[in-house]
Every structure is written in structure tokens, then in C-alpha cells.
Scaffold this motif. Sequence first.
Motif, PDB file in Angstrom:
ATOM      1  N   PRO A 187       0.817  -1.216   0.000  1.00 52.18           N
ATOM      2  CA  PRO A 187       0.000   0.000   0.000  1.00 52.18           C
ATOM      3  C   PRO A 187       0.853   1.269   0.000  1.00 52.18           C
ATOM      4  CG  PRO A 187       0.332  -0.726   2.243  1.00 52.18           C
ATOM      5  CD  PRO A 187       1.086  -1.703   1.371  1.00 52.18           C
ATOM      6  N   LEU A 188       0.174   2.413  -0.102  1.00 47.60           N
ATOM      7  CA  LEU A 188       0.795   3.709   0.151  1.00 47.60           C
ATOM      8  C   LEU A 188       0.532   4.055   1.613  1.00 47.60           C
ATOM      9  CD1 LEU A 188       2.105   6.438  -0.571  1.00 47.60           C
ATOM     10  CD2 LEU A 188      -0.157   7.224  -1.323  1.00 47.60           C
ATOM     11  N   ASN A 189       1.595   4.174   2.407  1.00 43.22           N
ATOM     12  CA  ASN A 189       1.473   4.486   3.836  1.00 43.22           C
ATOM     13  C   ASN A 189       1.679   5.980   4.056  1.00 43.22           C
ATOM     14  OD1 ASN A 189       1.314   1.665   4.432  1.00 43.22           O
ATOM     15  ND2 ASN A 189       3.538   1.546   4.280  1.00 43.22           N
ATOM     16  N   GLN A 199      -5.611   2.186  -5.739  1.00 41.46           N
ATOM     17  CA  GLN A 199      -6.966   2.574  -5.383  1.00 41.46           C
ATOM     18  C   GLN A 199      -7.022   2.942  -3.897  1.00 41.46           C
ATOM     19  OE1 GLN A 199      -9.163   2.789  -7.938  1.00 41.46           O
ATOM     20  NE2 GLN A 199      -7.423   2.096  -9.191  1.00 41.46           N
ATOM     21  N   ARG A 200      -8.172   3.395  -3.426  1.00 39.86           N
ATOM     22  CA  ARG A 200      -8.300   3.763  -2.008  1.00 39.86           C
ATOM     23  C   ARG A 200      -8.035   2.569  -1.089  1.00 39.86           C
ATOM     24  NH1 ARG A 200     -11.361   8.640  -1.319  1.00 39.86           N
ATOM     25  NH2 ARG A 200     -10.614  10.045  -2.962  1.00 39.86           N
ATOM     26  N   GLN A 252     -12.844  10.542   5.368  1.00 38.33           N
ATOM     27  CA  GLN A 252     -13.245  11.107   4.083  1.00 38.33           C
ATOM     28  C   GLN A 252     -12.717  10.310   2.891  1.00 38.33           C
ATOM     29  OE1 GLN A 252     -12.818  15.585   4.103  1.00 38.33           O
ATOM     30  NE2 GLN A 252     -11.971  15.169   6.145  1.00 38.33           N
ATOM     31  N   MET A 253     -11.631   9.558   3.094  1.00 38.22           N
ATOM     32  CA  MET A 253     -11.010   8.860   1.968  1.00 38.22           C
ATOM     33  C   MET A 253     -11.224   7.351   1.999  1.00 38.22           C
ATOM     34  SD  MET A 253      -7.447  11.008   1.448  1.00 38.22           S
ATOM     35  CE  MET A 253      -7.335  10.530  -0.279  1.00 38.22           C
ATOM     36  N   GLN A 254     -11.823   6.804   3.079  1.00 41.54           N
ATOM     37  CA  GLN A 254     -12.115   5.385   3.212  1.00 41.54           C
ATOM     38  C   GLN A 254     -10.928   4.499   2.803  1.00 41.54           C
ATOM     39  OE1 GLN A 254     -14.858   7.133   1.134  1.00 41.54           O
ATOM     40  NE2 GLN A 254     -15.379   7.827   3.189  1.00 41.54           N
ATOM     41  N   ILE A 275      -2.455  13.404  -1.523  1.00 43.84           N
ATOM     42  CA  ILE A 275      -2.506  11.950  -1.311  1.00 43.84           C
ATOM     43  C   ILE A 275      -3.050  11.259  -2.548  1.00 43.84           C
ATOM     44  CG2 ILE A 275      -3.536  10.102   0.068  1.00 43.84           C
ATOM     45  CD1 ILE A 275      -3.619  12.079   2.432  1.00 43.84           C
ATOM     46  N   GLN A 276      -4.156  11.791  -3.085  1.00 49.44           N
ATOM     47  CA  GLN A 276      -4.761  11.178  -4.270  1.00 49.44           C
ATOM     48  C   GLN A 276      -3.817  11.225  -5.470  1.00 49.44           C
ATOM     49  OE1 GLN A 276      -7.910   9.598  -4.323  1.00 49.44           O
ATOM     50  NE2 GLN A 276      -6.967   8.863  -6.221  1.00 49.44           N
ATOM     51  N   LYS A 277      -3.065  12.310  -5.598  1.00 46.83           N
ATOM     52  CA  LYS A 277      -2.101  12.425  -6.696  1.00 46.83           C
ATOM     53  C   LYS A 277      -1.106  11.276  -6.667  1.00 46.83           C
ATOM     54  CE  LYS A 277       1.706  15.331  -8.370  1.00 46.83           C
ATOM     55  NZ  LYS A 277       2.515  16.557  -8.137  1.00 46.83           N
ATOM     56  N   ARG A 278      -0.609  10.927  -5.486  1.00 45.54           N
ATOM     57  CA  ARG A 278       0.374   9.856  -5.386  1.00 45.54           C
ATOM     58  C   ARG A 278      -0.277   8.488  -5.585  1.00 45.54           C
ATOM     59  NH1 ARG A 278       4.704  12.644  -6.699  1.00 45.54           N
ATOM     60  NH2 ARG A 278       5.225  14.289  -5.191  1.00 45.54           N
ATOM     61  N   LEU A 279      -1.522   8.319  -5.133  1.00 48.18           N
ATOM     62  CA  LEU A 279      -2.237   7.082  -5.424  1.00 48.18           C
ATOM     63  C   LEU A 279      -2.367   6.889  -6.930  1.00 48.18           C
ATOM     64  CD1 LEU A 279      -5.142   7.130  -2.793  1.00 48.18           C
ATOM     65  CD2 LEU A 279      -3.247   5.508  -2.872  1.00 48.18           C
ATOM     66  N   ASP A 280      -2.745   7.962  -7.623  1.00 46.12           N
ATOM     67  CA  ASP A 280      -2.900   7.887  -9.080  1.00 46.12           C
ATOM     68  C   ASP A 280      -1.565   7.591  -9.760  1.00 46.12           C
ATOM     69  OD1 ASP A 280      -5.562   8.486  -8.705  1.00 46.12           O
ATOM     70  OD2 ASP A 280      -5.342  10.623  -9.200  1.00 46.12           O
ATOM     71  N   GLU A 281      -0.512   8.241  -9.279  1.00 45.72           N
ATOM     72  CA  GLU A 281       0.811   8.046  -9.861  1.00 45.72           C
ATOM     73  C   GLU A 281       1.271   6.600  -9.737  1.00 45.72           C
ATOM     74  OE1 GLU A 281       5.289   9.549  -8.723  1.00 45.72           O
ATOM     75  OE2 GLU A 281       3.691  11.055  -8.745  1.00 45.72           O
ATOM     76  N   LEU A 282       0.908   5.961  -8.617  1.00 43.55           N
ATOM     77  CA  LEU A 282       1.290   4.572  -8.384  1.00 43.55           C
ATOM     78  C   LEU A 282       0.320   3.585  -9.019  1.00 43.55           C
ATOM     79  CD1 LEU A 282       2.244   4.965  -4.617  1.00 43.55           C
ATOM     80  CD2 LEU A 282       3.858   4.433  -6.455  1.00 43.55           C
ATOM     81  N   GLY A 283      -0.834   4.083  -9.487  1.00 47.79           N
ATOM     82  CA  GLY A 283      -1.856   3.197 -10.029  1.00 47.79           C
ATOM     83  C   GLY A 283      -2.620   2.465  -8.945  1.00 47.79           C
TER      84      GLY A 283
END
Length: 512
Positions: free
Chosen positions: A286-288, A351-352, A373-375, A341-349
Motif C-alpha cells: 500500500p501507500l502508507n 486505489q483507495r 473522508q477517503m475510506q 494523497i490522491q495524486k500519489r495514489l494515481d501516480e502509483l496506479g
Amino acid sequence: MARQFKVLQIGGIDETTYFIPQKDTEWHFIPSIEGVSDIDALAEWKPFDLIYVQAPYSEMLMTVFERYSEPYSTYIDQMYWNEQFKNHSLIQQKVIRPFVYQDDSDRHRKLKAVAFPGQYGDKVSPIQCQVNADFKGASHYEGNDVLVVQGEFGTEMRPLLSWKQNLIYDHHKIIQIWPQYTVSEGVEVEYVFHLVPFNSNNEVDTVFVRRQDDLKVPLEISPREEDAYIVVSMRAKGQGVIRVGAIHKRWSRLDMGQFILGGERYVNENTDEFIHYFNPGDRKPPLNVYFSGYRSAEGFEGYFMMNKLQSPFMLIGDPRTEGGAFYLGSDSYEQAIKDVIQKRLDELGFQREDLILSGLSMGSFGALYYGAQMQPAAVVVGKPLVNLGTIAENMALVRPEDFGTALDVIYKNTGDLTDESLTMMNQKFWNKFTHTDLSKTTFAISYMAHDDYDRQAFDMMLPILSRQHARVMSRGVPGRHNDDSSTITSWFVNFFHMILEQQFGRRRENVS
């Protein structure tokens, strides 16, 4: 022995002698990577804080990067930066960038400026600011956070404010100065920074004058040979309101990062700021995300702890007020935190469900508030603080004269300190936490059983999480909020490892 900043230079002219005066820099030089018979031998010098390359692209160079580069640590001299470097997958994975400069003198200056260990930032509070005795308008303090000055300032720039406490210029560093303030329409201000060397009998050495447009970006003072005081004052003209905040001072790494290589900052229209750092790790879920706790010294917290997990991670810090403002602010400020946070999730491909939010003490508020808010897949917190109004209220009898920052946070967000404001701040969290779907999120919470800041935080969250069928792992530790931090941190890390193994297949022995 104090830690040194380790540099590996590959190719070019040996810079070692140039850096000998910097006793906190350890410089290693290799004339040509092709001349190295055993790349593994470089391991005796690692870890490298900076790898500076003045050599053309080669597969052997890529092998060195793969083994010894950390994200943001490696820079290719602009003379050698080309499509072969840019198009290699390792460049993105290790976040390798060109080293840009104007001439050889600028190259030396830049290398010398960024090659230091650690990070540093502090601030001077507006409570240290005094209004010119000749000013006939009104002024008042809003806690330790803001000085409000209102009235007629004149048709020409006139002295208005001075600071009783000076900032310190640290020699051989590039010092970044950033004053927080806002003005109403019709008011213009300029800050004046006087440099007074320690051994100069109070004689001013250099003066910097910066007007409003100049202050949209921090002032950077070039390296000097001796320490100095930075004496600050403000001039103003026009008529209206000036809101003066803290003056921040930081060791600069120029365009290579805020505080640390790769660090970034966000500032909104009200000069509210947060800092963030992203490490792509192995680019596998995951992204921590770690929200820093309360800290009067400015900078990033938790780097080594999160890096040991060997998973992609982010650090987020709040340098406002005395030690942080709990990551709360305007709609644009709070949205910006979610956006980075969402930018880095997208960059890594990702999901929440590939996201974990975490934090200790003040950082727990950020993890829980934005987690609602981000579940995310999980929220890992220690010493949770969620009822900010209660924390401020407890200062009266439970913790006399302790943690006045809570009052600044309440005033900053509500404009007063009434009972209604305290209730409003408590409810700000619960409105987010109660009205959301948390059923797919794991909550790992280590808490103090006798917490004197927010005693009911865990007990109030548990029924809500139970109703939503969220998975909860918890551990109570005897003591008050500031007791036994080592046990709380130990459980915080243990919970992280449990979630990484159970939900993401990351075995602990692989990240030790």
C-alpha cells in the motif's frame, strides 16, 4: 560523532578538497564508473545522501543507481542529462533528476549549500512583535498565533512593527525566511531584514527589503562565513487591516527540496501551509501516509520509521501555530491535503483500498479525520486526539497552563473561545467520522487509558466503528497522554506490520 552527509561523486573533477572545510560532509570521488572493478565495494561508504554524476549514460551506471540510490538522492549534471537517462525506468523509480546550474561558480555554491545532514526549521511568534508607539490605530493579539493591526498607516511606507526576538542566521547555510501575513485591500507592507554579525558590536552588515509581491516565495539568504542575527521589522502604508503571523526560518536545499531532498510545501491564499514528502518505495501496495505529531521544530517526522517498511510512503507535516494546527483549515487547505494523497495514489496506479493513513497524537487527528473522508484500507494511530474542544477545555483544570496551542487552534478555526466554539470543534470531527462508510477500513488504535488530553476519544469511536462493522484492533496502555510514548510507538509499528502482512502479503522479515 555527529552524523555526516555522505556524497558520492562519479566523474568530473574531484570536488573533495573543496568540501574539506565542511566537517559534516563526507565526500567520495570515483573518476569513472567503468574503472570500478567491484561495484559491491562501494557498499563500505553507503548509505549515500547524495550521488552527483558528471558522466555519460551507461548500463554500469544504472547498476550503481539500482543498488545505491534512494529516491531524490541522485542528480545527473545538466551537461550529461539526455534522453537515455530520461527514458530509463529506473529514473522514475528512484526519482533521479538533472542538476541544473548557471556556471561553475553556481554549481559549487549549490553543491555546498545542499550538502548538510539533517533538517532544521524554527519560527518567531507574533507574540514577540510590538507596534510602533507612534501608530494611532488599534491592535490586539489572537492568542500566540496572530497580531491584528488596524487603522491608518499613512500615504508613504512608515515603520509599524518590530520583533523583540531575532532569528539566527547559521553560517555556511542558505537560510530561507518566510513571513506569514495577510492584508486587506488598500494596504501595502514591506518586511525589512537586517543581518547583524555576532561579533560586530550591533553594526548592520546587510539589509534585505521585501514587498508583498516579493514575499509570495520565501527570501533566501546566501551562505556567509559567520553567524548573524536576523533583525526583522515591518513598514506599511494605506488604510485597513494587517494580520501578522509567524516568521519562519529554515535551512534551504534550494530547488532540490523543502527541509529534505524531495520535500515539498503547499501554501494557500491565507498563507496556511503544510509540507509533504513522497517516497515511491517498491511501487507496490500500500501507500502508507504518516501525519506528523506536534513539533515546535519545523520539518518532517517519521522518515526512518516509515522507510523501514520498504513500501511507498508519504510524510505530511503542519508547521502552523506553535507546533501544528491539527491539519484543519479552509476548504481549499483541507482539499489540498486530500489532493496530494490522491495524486500519489494515481501516480502509483493504486486505489483507495491500497491506502493506509497513520499518525501519533496530533497526527492521529489527521489520519482519522481524513481517513473518514477517503475510506482507506486502514487507519493506524497512537494516542488518538479527536475532541479538540475538549482538549482546550481540559487546560483549565485537568492540565493547568499546559498545551495552550489548543486554544490557538480553536480561535483560528472559529474566531472565539466560547462554549459554543468548543462544541463546534468537537463536532467538526464527528460530522466527518459519523456520516461515512467505514465498514471496509481496519482501525488499529493504541491509546492511553488515563489520557488527560482527550480521555474519551477511543470510547467514543468504538461504538461507531462497531455499528459500521469496521475491524478494530486496539491496545490500551496505563498512563496520561505524555506517558510511555515508547510502548505506544511499539504498538503503532506492530499494528502496521500486522496489517501489511495480513492485508498486503508483506511479511515482516522482509521489511526488518
